[in-house]
Design a protein around this motif. Structure first.
Motif, PDB file in Angstrom:
ATOM      1  N   HIS A   1       0.835  -1.206   0.000  1.00 56.21           N
ATOM      2  CA  HIS A   1       0.000   0.000   0.000  1.00 56.21           C
ATOM      3  C   HIS A   1       0.865   1.250   0.000  1.00 56.21           C
ATOM      4  CE1 HIS A   1       1.004  -0.353   4.279  1.00 56.21           C
ATOM      5  NE2 HIS A   1       0.837   0.963   4.317  1.00 56.21           N
TER       6      HIS A   1
ATOM      7  N   HIS B   1      -4.052   3.374  -0.355  1.00 52.83           N
ATOM      8  CA  HIS B   1      -4.169   2.767  -1.690  1.00 52.83           C
ATOM      9  C   HIS B   1      -3.623   1.351  -1.610  1.00 52.83           C
ATOM     10  CE1 HIS B   1      -5.019   6.669  -3.536  1.00 52.83           C
ATOM     11  NE2 HIS B   1      -4.153   7.133  -2.641  1.00 52.83           N
ATOM     12  N   ASP B   2      -4.464   0.375  -1.900  1.00 48.79           N
ATOM     13  CA  ASP B   2      -4.064  -1.027  -1.906  1.00 48.79           C
ATOM     14  C   ASP B   2      -3.361  -1.311  -3.235  1.00 48.79           C
ATOM     15  OD1 ASP B   2      -3.813  -3.790  -1.867  1.00 48.79           O
ATOM     16  OD2 ASP B   2      -5.868  -4.140  -1.179  1.00 48.79           O
TER      17      ASP B   2
END
Length: 178
Positions: A134, A172-173
């Protein structure tokens, strides 16, 4: 300001591309754009306005992350015209809990999807290069445009700590990125 000798280069950042953009190592000429940004009211979300000396310290410390940490800001150019459009990259100055995906675009680049396109490319690069799961954004609550962009990039709001207690933290993955 003293100009470094022509033979001094810090070509530590890779050059990345998208269909419209080149992301490259910052050079001295790029500082004029950041100094202009920090002198304007647009910089209010980044601790500004700042005078040119304070802007230099911020920008130089960000660029120095490349040799020190292996990541940092990319200067963003339009492939077709060569025009400088802004800066997008991974920032982690002292005190940041985690590496942050961040962006800045010139007024001419606003509203054109430049920051989003460059940020997506940086996210892919970070996943492929570092294997990170991430990246985060630390955004001042009133910066609604950056919050909206972070969400358009697929980020989700998180309770993780930010830089300041009231920061909006977006995660944010990266695991689904090739």
């Amino acid at each position: 300001m003293i100009t470094p000798p022509a033979h001094v280069t810090l070509s530590l950042a890779p050059t990345l591309t998208t269909p419209r953009l080149t992301l490259r190592m910052p050079v001295m000429a790029d500082f004029a754009h950041r100094a202009s940004f920090y002198a304007s009211d647009r910089s209010v979300w980044e601790g500004g306005p700042l005078d040119v000396n304070a802007a230099w310290r911020v920008w130089a410390s960000e660029v120095a992350q490349w040799p020190l940490m292996g990541y940092g800001p990319f200067s963003v150019d339009d492939i077709a015209s060569g025009q400088y459009l802004g800066e997008v990259g991974i920032y982690q100055p002292q005190g940041y809990p985690e590496p942050e995906l961040g962006w800045f675009v010139t007024p001419a680049a606003e509203g054109r999807g430049i920051a989003a396109e460059a940020a997506r490319r940086v996210m892919h690069w970070a996943r492929a290069t570092f294997g990170w799961d991430h990246l985060v954004n630390y955004i001042t609550p009133g910066n609604t445009r950056s919050i909206a962009l972070a969400k358009r990039l697929g980020g989700t709001r998180s309770a993780r700590p930010g830089i300041d207690p009231d920061d909006v933290v977006v995660v944010h993955d990266l695991r689904g990125l090739a």
